[in-house]
Design an enzyme around this catalytic site. Structure first.
Site, mmCIF file in Angstrom:
data_model
loop_
_atom_site.group_PDB
_atom_site.id
_atom_site.type_symbol
_atom_site.label_atom_id
_atom_site.label_comp_id
_atom_site.label_asym_id
_atom_site.label_seq_id
_atom_site.Cartn_x
_atom_site.Cartn_y
_atom_site.Cartn_z
ATOM 1 N N ASP A 25 0.859 -1.189 0.000
ATOM 2 C CA ASP A 25 0.000 0.000 0.000
ATOM 3 C C ASP A 25 0.893 1.237 0.000
ATOM 4 O OD1 ASP A 25 -1.736 2.097 0.697
ATOM 5 O OD2 ASP A 25 -1.852 1.465 2.801
ATOM 6 N N ASP A 33 -1.949 -1.310 -3.751
ATOM 7 C CA ASP A 33 -2.269 -0.590 -4.989
ATOM 8 C C ASP A 33 -1.230 -0.916 -6.058
ATOM 9 O OD1 ASP A 33 -0.047 1.276 -4.361
ATOM 10 O OD2 ASP A 33 -1.391 1.895 -2.741
ATOM 11 N N ASP A 205 -11.169 -16.596 -14.924
ATOM 12 C CA ASP A 205 -11.865 -16.975 -13.695
ATOM 13 C C ASP A 205 -13.046 -17.912 -13.970
ATOM 14 O OD1 ASP A 205 -12.290 -16.295 -10.779
ATOM 15 O OD2 ASP A 205 -14.236 -15.663 -11.553
ATOM 16 N N GLU A 273 -9.352 -21.199 -14.802
ATOM 17 C CA GLU A 273 -9.609 -21.797 -13.485
ATOM 18 C C GLU A 273 -10.586 -22.963 -13.637
ATOM 19 O OE1 GLU A 273 -11.365 -20.912 -9.038
ATOM 20 O OE2 GLU A 273 -12.122 -19.785 -10.762
HETATM 21 C C1 GLC Z 1 -13.162 -17.707 -8.640
HETATM 22 C C2 GLC Z 1 -12.244 -16.821 -7.853
HETATM 23 C C3 GLC Z 1 -12.895 -16.512 -6.539
HETATM 24 C C4 GLC Z 1 -14.194 -15.802 -6.792
HETATM 25 C C5 GLC Z 1 -15.076 -16.613 -7.719
HETATM 26 C C6 GLC Z 1 -16.209 -15.806 -8.239
HETATM 27 O O1 GLC Z 1 -13.331 -18.949 -8.063
HETATM 28 O O2 GLC Z 1 -10.996 -17.441 -7.707
HETATM 29 O O3 GLC Z 1 -12.078 -15.738 -5.706
HETATM 30 O O4 GLC Z 1 -14.867 -15.560 -5.588
HETATM 31 O O5 GLC Z 1 -14.379 -17.063 -8.852
HETATM 32 O O6 GLC Z 1 -15.742 -14.868 -9.164
#
Ligand code: GLC
Length: 537
Positions: A25, A33, A205, A273
């Protein structure tokens, strides 16, 4: 250029995840940041020695899910800085030889995104179909039994238009409709926006949530109630998620994304992910012609017992199950899971460092794991994670606390009296500065491993082969490239273990037990209790 470098850059990369709120920060707000990240780039390259950073979201967001609820995909939240700061960060990183991968959240937006405001305004809004709207059942109930990961139904009634909208996560995170071509085009343009600025790729994500069963059938109950993911997910585990995850048309989305990233030179990376533990199924996410995700995340090591057999089973499973040419990746920490050091302990953290940085595949490290940050105790009054507020045992706050850089007030993270999440209890003794001064620290072990990896082609790109004739509680494997052989031995027991290494002579290049380093090895080695060692010919 050595032969190991003729492959896509992300196959020889070491990825380090920065959670911007907790890195550094510079404004005294108590929240990290972009300028703070710029200040620490030289730590990442020159001190630690990684070459790729994944930045968790820094976009405008009401922060209902700490940035995973995006209200503008093409800007920076003022709390983190400006687009100019981002450009400076990218330029500085590239000057230092560091690549930047940004988090891309395509499955949902914030309910404050202007797209959603338009979509919910009326049934005839031109943006209506950018999100998923359905009529109630005749009795007014939600369209089906699908659940939100964060608790309750995945359907939220909206009085104004008398329909439900779908949200796989918080109700403040409405799901985007990936079967609607204009939405699809808009999101691919978001990727181009960041690629044109020069980013090296995306962590994408929650990709399994983007497309679900078009017939929207009810999920069956989960007969044993036991979760299928690597961590318990509370009430979400009461169903088998047969119909609300990853309908097969998801793979066309990955191909579309790949076409976007491949249009750039050099090709950029997508790290999606994916929570799939069967290597063959995981392999499908690379695409039938390796034209899908560059890599789907592999959470196998999170779920397996921390034993020689458990770890070897994950690695061998992946080596056998992934299609030819699909490149593995390994990780043991991130912003959603309990801290590695808390799960595996001191000795386990050291073994994990050796394992992640020597397996065949791209390692993904989480900030602070290199100093063994523990899951922090966050008192109820300071809880932040909405999931953890609803179900404290699922809270992700403990793994998201500020990085302790030194023993100075605020841990060198902030000048604020109270950072957004408290520092871990041990920050005065467990911090970057103190560990740099201790030759045996976990941080210095990471530095030695990363340096060895850089200068040792077999570790970056060599073949993998497990050794069978070793004690049951040891995992030993070779990495070979251009006739150079590296052996890695991990002793999971608390006793010394003799291991025979037929035909091998060399030296201990790096060990969890530093005193062993440099010693000669001829055809056998006795691994100390809990030792993990890298042996070079
Ligand atoms: C993924 C992210 C997580 C988030 C979720 C919803 O799993 O890693 O942190 O809460 O998606 O976007």
């Amino acid at each position: 250029m050595s032969r190991s470098d003729d492959r896509p850059w992300w196959q020889t990369a070491v990825v380090y995840q920065v959670y911007p709120r907790s890195f550094r920060d510079t404004t005294g707000s108590g929240i990290g940041d972009l300028q703070g990240i710029i200040e620490k780039l030289e730590y990442l390259t020159g001190v630690l020695g990684v070459d790729t950073v994944w930045l968790s979201p820094f976009y405008p967001s009401p922060m209902a899910d700490f940035g995973y609820d995006v209200s503008d995909y093409c800007d920076v939240h003022p709390m983190f800085g400006t687009l100019d700061d981002f450009d400076r960060l990218l330029a500085r990183a590239h000057t230092l030889g560091l690549r930047i991968v940004v988090d891309f959240v395509p499955s949902h937006t914030s309910d404050r995104h202007p797209w959603f405001a338009e979509s919910r305004a009326s049934r005839t809004s031109p943006r209506r179909d950018w999100y998923v709207w359905r009529d109630p059942k005749p009795d007014g109930a939600p369209p089906n039994n699908w659940l939100s990961v964060f608790g309750g139904s995945a359907w939220e009634p909206d009085e104004r238009t008398g329909q439900y909208y779908r949200h796989s996560f918080l109700r403040e995170q409405p799901d985007l409709n990936w079967r609607h071509p204009p939405l699809r085009a808009a999101l691919l343009d978001v990727m181009r926006f960041w690629l044109d600025r020069g980013v090296d790729g995306f962590r994408v994500d929650a990709v399994q949530f983007m497309l679900k069963d078009p017939a929207e059938r009810d999920n069956p109950p989960n007969p044993d109630g036991e979760g299928r993911a690597h961590q318990p997910l509370g009430a979400y585990d009461s169903q088998l998620h047969v119909y609300d995850l990853a309908h097969p048309d998801i793979h066309q989305v990955f191909r579309d994304m790949r076409a976007v990233t491949d249009a750039y030179d050099p090709p950029r990376m997508t790290l999606g992910e994916v929570h799939v533990y069967d290597p063959v199924e995981l392999g499908t996410y690379y695409g039938a012609a390796l034209d899908g995700l560059s890599m789907p995340t592999n959470f196998g090591l999170f779920r397996t017992p921390w034993t020689a057999a458990g770890v070897r089973a994950v690695v061998d499973g992946l080596e056998a199950g992934l299609p030819s040419g699909a490149w593995p990746n390994y990780s043991l920490g991130n912003h959603d899971d309990r801290r590695l050091a808390t799960r595996l302990g001191e000795a386990g953290s050291r073994q994990a460092a050796v394992l992640l940085l020597t397996l065949r595949g791209t390692p993904i490290l989480y900030y602070g794991d290199e100093i063994g940050m523990r899951e922090a105790a966050v008192p109820p009054s300071r809880r932040q994670d909405p999931w953890g507020i609803a179900a404290p045992e699922l809270s992700r706050d403990g793994c998201r606390t500020p990085m302790p850089w030194s023993a100075a007030p605020g841990a060198g993270f902030t000048s604020a009296a109270d950072p957004w999440l408290p520092l871990g209890d041990d920050w005065k003794t467990r911090n970057v500065e103190s560990q740099l001064g201790e030759p045996d620290s976990l941080l210095n072990l990471h530095r030695r491993l990363l340096a060895l990896r850089r200068e040792t082609p077999p570790l970056r790109a060599g073949s993998y082969r497990p050794l069978d004739a070793v004690p049951d509680d040891c995992f030993v494997f070779s990495r070979i490239r251009a006739r150079q052989r590296v052996l890695v031995g991990i002793n999971f027991s608390s006793e010394p273990r003799p291991v025979s290494l037929p035909g091998f002579t060399g030296r201990v290049a790096v060990s969890t037990h530093r005193a062993a380093e440099g010693s000669a090895v001829g055809r056998a080695i006795t691994l100390r209790p809990h030792e993990a060692a890298v042996l070079v010919e």
